[in-house]
Design an enzyme around this catalytic site. Structure first.
Site, short mmCIF file in Angstrom:
data_model
loop_
_atom_site.label_atom_id
_atom_site.label_comp_id
_atom_site.label_asym_id
_atom_site.label_seq_id
_atom_site.Cartn_x
_atom_site.Cartn_y
_atom_site.Cartn_z
N ASP A 16 33.99 50.49 -18.36
CA ASP A 16 32.99 51.40 -17.59
C ASP A 16 33.61 52.66 -17.26
O ASP A 16 34.53 52.92 -16.71
CB ASP A 16 32.74 50.74 -16.22
CG ASP A 16 31.37 51.25 -15.41
OD1 ASP A 16 31.23 52.50 -15.65
OD2 ASP A 16 30.94 50.43 -14.55
N HIS B 131 29.07 50.65 -18.80
CA HIS B 131 28.04 50.75 -17.65
C HIS B 131 26.78 50.71 -18.22
O HIS B 131 26.45 51.33 -19.54
CB HIS B 131 28.48 52.32 -17.18
CG HIS B 131 27.77 52.51 -15.85
ND1 HIS B 131 28.33 51.95 -14.48
CD2 HIS B 131 26.60 52.71 -15.70
CE1 HIS B 131 27.81 52.34 -13.34
NE2 HIS B 131 26.58 52.79 -13.99
#
Length: 232
Positions: free
Chosen positions: A170, A201
């Site tokens: 992420d 993400h």
């Protein structure tokens, strides 16, 4: 059946819009769907409709309504992505959690559905964590929640089940924040964290370039089982 309704604020002085998807029969429970920074866009509406197809009342409030209503942005368009960031930077999260409380109250009092869960994505993942620490929600799920490592001092207040999906690649939640989340939450019996190696993400977004099909199916299956267990 789906519609847009207006929910009274916690103080009762204003109302805010929410997308509601209803099951074909009596709802077995309710799930609040908290948007990413892109508004209650087609992806969020699809998620709400999916929960309704599983027998839940699904409610997706417009988080940024104090700035502007009916925001519908595309994460794959750079200008719209930046516009969404701007909305988030101006968002009052304390007021926003009161809107979550108002939504819980509306579901229980107006719709007559007692068991309520919440699932949130990105910024909504942060709100899912706040909901677990600050409200009487029955169960919460956060996908790639941002800023959770900065709120671990609230973790003692988690008294209901919380599930967090953590993509390990992420770009908005670096590795040191992920480690802090594990260090601060792994010992809490109410909290479950799932790590997703190599995923970034937004991997469970319904539409667009960020989606990872295998990862999304795995995380969504875990979420469905989690709610089936804790909202029964």
């Amino acid at each position: 059946m789906s519609e847009v309704v207006r929910i009274p604020t916690f103080e009762g002085e204003e109302t805010f819009p929410a997308y509601v998807a209803r099951p074909s029969g009596t709802a077995k429970a309710a799930i609040i769907v908290i948007q990413e920074i892109f508004g209650v866009n087609p992806g969020i509406r699809t998620k709400a409709e999916h929960w309704a197809s599983l027998g839940y009342l699904a409610v997706a409030p417009q988080v940024f309504w104090r700035q502007e209503e009916d925001i519908d942005l595309d994460s794959d368009v750079p200008e719209q992505f930046q516009q969404a960031i701007d909305y988030m930077m101006k968002h009052d999260f304390d007021a926003g959690i009161r809107d979550v409380e108002a939504t819980i109250r509306w579901i229980r009092r107006h719709e007559g559905v007692e068991k309520v869960g919440l699932v949130g994505y990105c910024m909504g993942g942060k709100i899912a964590y706040q909901t677990a620490t600050r409200t009487d929600i029955d169960a919460s799920v956060g996908y790639y929640g941002v800023g959770i490592a900065d709120m671990l001092n609230e973790s003692h207040a988690i008294a209901r089940p919380l599930l967090l999906h953590v993509p390990m690649a992420d770009g908005f939640v670096p590795a040191e924040q992920q480690r802090a989340m594990h260090e601060g939450l792994d010992s809490n019996p109410h909290v479950t964290l799932h790590d997703y190696a190599g995923l970034d993400h937004g991997f469970a977004a319904e539409h667009g370039l960020r989606r990872d099909e295998e990862g999304a199916r795995l995380a969504d299956g875990r979420t469905e089982a989690f709610f089936a267990e804790h909202l029964a």
